[in-house]
Design a protein around this motif. Structure first.
Motif, PDB file in Angstrom:
ATOM      1  N   MET A  41       0.847  -1.159   0.000  1.00 43.68           N
ATOM      2  CA  MET A  41       0.000   0.000   0.000  1.00 43.68           C
ATOM      3  C   MET A  41       0.907   1.240   0.000  1.00 43.68           C
ATOM      4  O   MET A  41       1.743   1.383   0.883  1.00 43.68           O
ATOM      5  N   VAL A  42       0.770   2.068  -1.002  1.00 41.87           N
ATOM      6  CA  VAL A  42       1.619   3.251  -1.146  1.00 41.87           C
ATOM      7  C   VAL A  42       0.724   4.484  -1.286  1.00 41.87           C
ATOM      8  O   VAL A  42      -0.156   4.508  -2.142  1.00 41.87           O
ATOM      9  N   PRO A  43       0.929   5.508  -0.456  1.00 41.88           N
ATOM     10  CA  PRO A  43       0.142   6.736  -0.581  1.00 41.88           C
ATOM     11  C   PRO A  43       0.354   7.374  -1.950  1.00 41.88           C
ATOM     12  O   PRO A  43       1.429   7.250  -2.549  1.00 41.88           O
ATOM     13  N   LEU A  44      -0.665   8.052  -2.438  1.00 47.98           N
ATOM     14  CA  LEU A  44      -0.580   8.658  -3.767  1.00 47.98           C
ATOM     15  C   LEU A  44       0.619   9.591  -3.934  1.00 47.98           C
ATOM     16  O   LEU A  44       1.305   9.517  -4.954  1.00 47.98           O
ATOM     17  N   TYR A  93      -5.104   3.395 -10.452  1.00 50.71           N
ATOM     18  CA  TYR A  93      -4.362   3.166  -9.206  1.00 50.71           C
ATOM     19  C   TYR A  93      -5.049   3.877  -8.039  1.00 50.71           C
ATOM     20  O   TYR A  93      -5.258   3.299  -6.972  1.00 50.71           O
ATOM     21  N   ALA A  94      -5.420   5.132  -8.251  1.00 48.45           N
ATOM     22  CA  ALA A  94      -6.032   5.918  -7.186  1.00 48.45           C
ATOM     23  C   ALA A  94      -7.416   5.398  -6.807  1.00 48.45           C
ATOM     24  O   ALA A  94      -7.817   5.495  -5.649  1.00 48.45           O
ATOM     25  N   ASP A  95      -8.129   4.826  -7.776  1.00 52.00           N
ATOM     26  CA  ASP A  95      -9.507   4.390  -7.541  1.00 52.00           C
ATOM     27  C   ASP A  95      -9.628   2.907  -7.223  1.00 52.00           C
ATOM     28  O   ASP A  95     -10.741   2.398  -7.092  1.00 52.00           O
ATOM     29  N   ASP A  96      -8.522   2.191  -7.079  1.00 50.57           N
ATOM     30  CA  ASP A  96      -8.576   0.754  -6.826  1.00 50.57           C
ATOM     31  C   ASP A  96      -8.999   0.493  -5.384  1.00 50.57           C
ATOM     32  O   ASP A  96      -8.203   0.602  -4.457  1.00 50.57           O
ATOM     33  N   ARG A 140      -5.664  -4.707   0.124  1.00 52.28           N
ATOM     34  CA  ARG A 140      -4.779  -3.720   0.747  1.00 52.28           C
ATOM     35  C   ARG A 140      -5.223  -2.293   0.438  1.00 52.28           C
ATOM     36  O   ARG A 140      -4.444  -1.354   0.558  1.00 52.28           O
ATOM     37  N   SER A 141      -6.463  -2.111   0.041  1.00 50.07           N
ATOM     38  CA  SER A 141      -6.977  -0.786  -0.295  1.00 50.07           C
ATOM     39  C   SER A 141      -6.915   0.128   0.919  1.00 50.07           C
ATOM     40  O   SER A 141      -6.993  -0.323   2.065  1.00 50.07           O
ATOM     41  N   LEU A 142      -6.819   1.393   0.649  1.00 48.13           N
ATOM     42  CA  LEU A 142      -6.779   2.370   1.732  1.00 48.13           C
ATOM     43  C   LEU A 142      -8.114   2.410   2.459  1.00 48.13           C
ATOM     44  O   LEU A 142      -9.169   2.216   1.865  1.00 48.13           O
ATOM     45  N   ALA A 143      -8.058   2.661   3.735  1.00 41.94           N
ATOM     46  CA  ALA A 143      -9.261   2.746   4.553  1.00 41.94           C
ATOM     47  C   ALA A 143      -9.379   4.173   5.096  1.00 41.94           C
ATOM     48  O   ALA A 143      -8.376   4.844   5.323  1.00 41.94           O
ATOM     49  N   ALA A 144     -10.595   4.607   5.296  1.00 40.08           N
ATOM     50  CA  ALA A 144     -10.827   5.940   5.855  1.00 40.08           C
ATOM     51  C   ALA A 144     -10.244   6.011   7.260  1.00 40.08           C
ATOM     52  O   ALA A 144     -10.381   5.081   8.050  1.00 40.08           O
ATOM     53  N   VAL A 145      -9.593   7.126   7.568  1.00 37.09           N
ATOM     54  CA  VAL A 145      -9.019   7.343   8.894  1.00 37.09           C
ATOM     55  C   VAL A 145      -9.334   8.761   9.332  1.00 37.09           C
ATOM     56  O   VAL A 145      -9.753   9.597   8.539  1.00 37.09           O
ATOM     57  N   SER A 146      -9.086   9.043  10.575  1.00 40.24           N
ATOM     58  CA  SER A 146      -9.322  10.391  11.085  1.00 40.24           C
ATOM     59  C   SER A 146      -8.309  11.363  10.495  1.00 40.24           C
ATOM     60  O   SER A 146      -7.226  10.971  10.050  1.00 40.24           O
ATOM     61  N   ARG A 177      -2.726  13.136   9.137  1.00 42.73           N
ATOM     62  CA  ARG A 177      -1.668  14.155   9.223  1.00 42.73           C
ATOM     63  C   ARG A 177      -0.403  13.600   9.869  1.00 42.73           C
ATOM     64  O   ARG A 177       0.700  13.982   9.507  1.00 42.73           O
ATOM     65  N   SER A 178      -0.561  12.685  10.813  1.00 42.14           N
ATOM     66  CA  SER A 178       0.609  12.165  11.511  1.00 42.14           C
ATOM     67  C   SER A 178       1.501  11.345  10.585  1.00 42.14           C
ATOM     68  O   SER A 178       2.699  11.257  10.801  1.00 42.14           O
ATOM     69  N   GLU A 179       0.924  10.755   9.547  1.00 40.84           N
ATOM     70  CA  GLU A 179       1.718   9.953   8.626  1.00 40.84           C
ATOM     71  C   GLU A 179       2.105  10.715   7.372  1.00 40.84           C
ATOM     72  O   GLU A 179       3.052  10.342   6.686  1.00 40.84           O
ATOM     73  N   ALA A 180       1.360  11.749   7.051  1.00 33.04           N
ATOM     74  CA  ALA A 180       1.613  12.581   5.856  1.00 33.04           C
ATOM     75  C   ALA A 180       1.857  11.704   4.643  1.00 33.04           C
ATOM     76  O   ALA A 180       1.164  10.727   4.435  1.00 33.04           O
ATOM     77  N   ASP A 181       2.851  12.043   3.824  1.00 31.91           N
ATOM     78  CA  ASP A 181       3.131  11.234   2.639  1.00 31.91           C
ATOM     79  C   ASP A 181       4.521  10.608   2.749  1.00 31.91           C
ATOM     80  O   ASP A 181       5.317  10.649   1.842  1.00 31.91           O
TER      81      ASP A 181
END
Length: 51
Positions: free
Chosen positions: A1-4, A23-26, A31-37, A42-46
């Motif tokens: 899983m890699v941030p955009l 890629y962005a819409d998969d 391993r798809s991204l999940a909604a987070v607070s 912000r704590s993980e940024a990119d």
């Protein structure tokens, strides 16, 4: 899983627009991204996945 942003910096900027969109819409993969607070995001940024 890699941030955009990390994907972009790692070569996705050279991909065709259709491939970047796919890629962005998969969302089907396990391993798809999940909604987070917002705070968690912000704590993980990119950061690079190794970080």
């Amino acid at each position: 899983m890699v941030p955009l942003p990390e994907a972009w910096d790692s070569g996705a900027s050279q991909w065709a627009a259709a491939r970047r969109e796919a890629y962005a819409d998969d969302l089907a993969g396990p391993r798809s991204l999940a909604a987070v607070s917002a705070a968690s995001h912000r704590s993980e940024a990119d950061q690079d996945p190794a970080q």
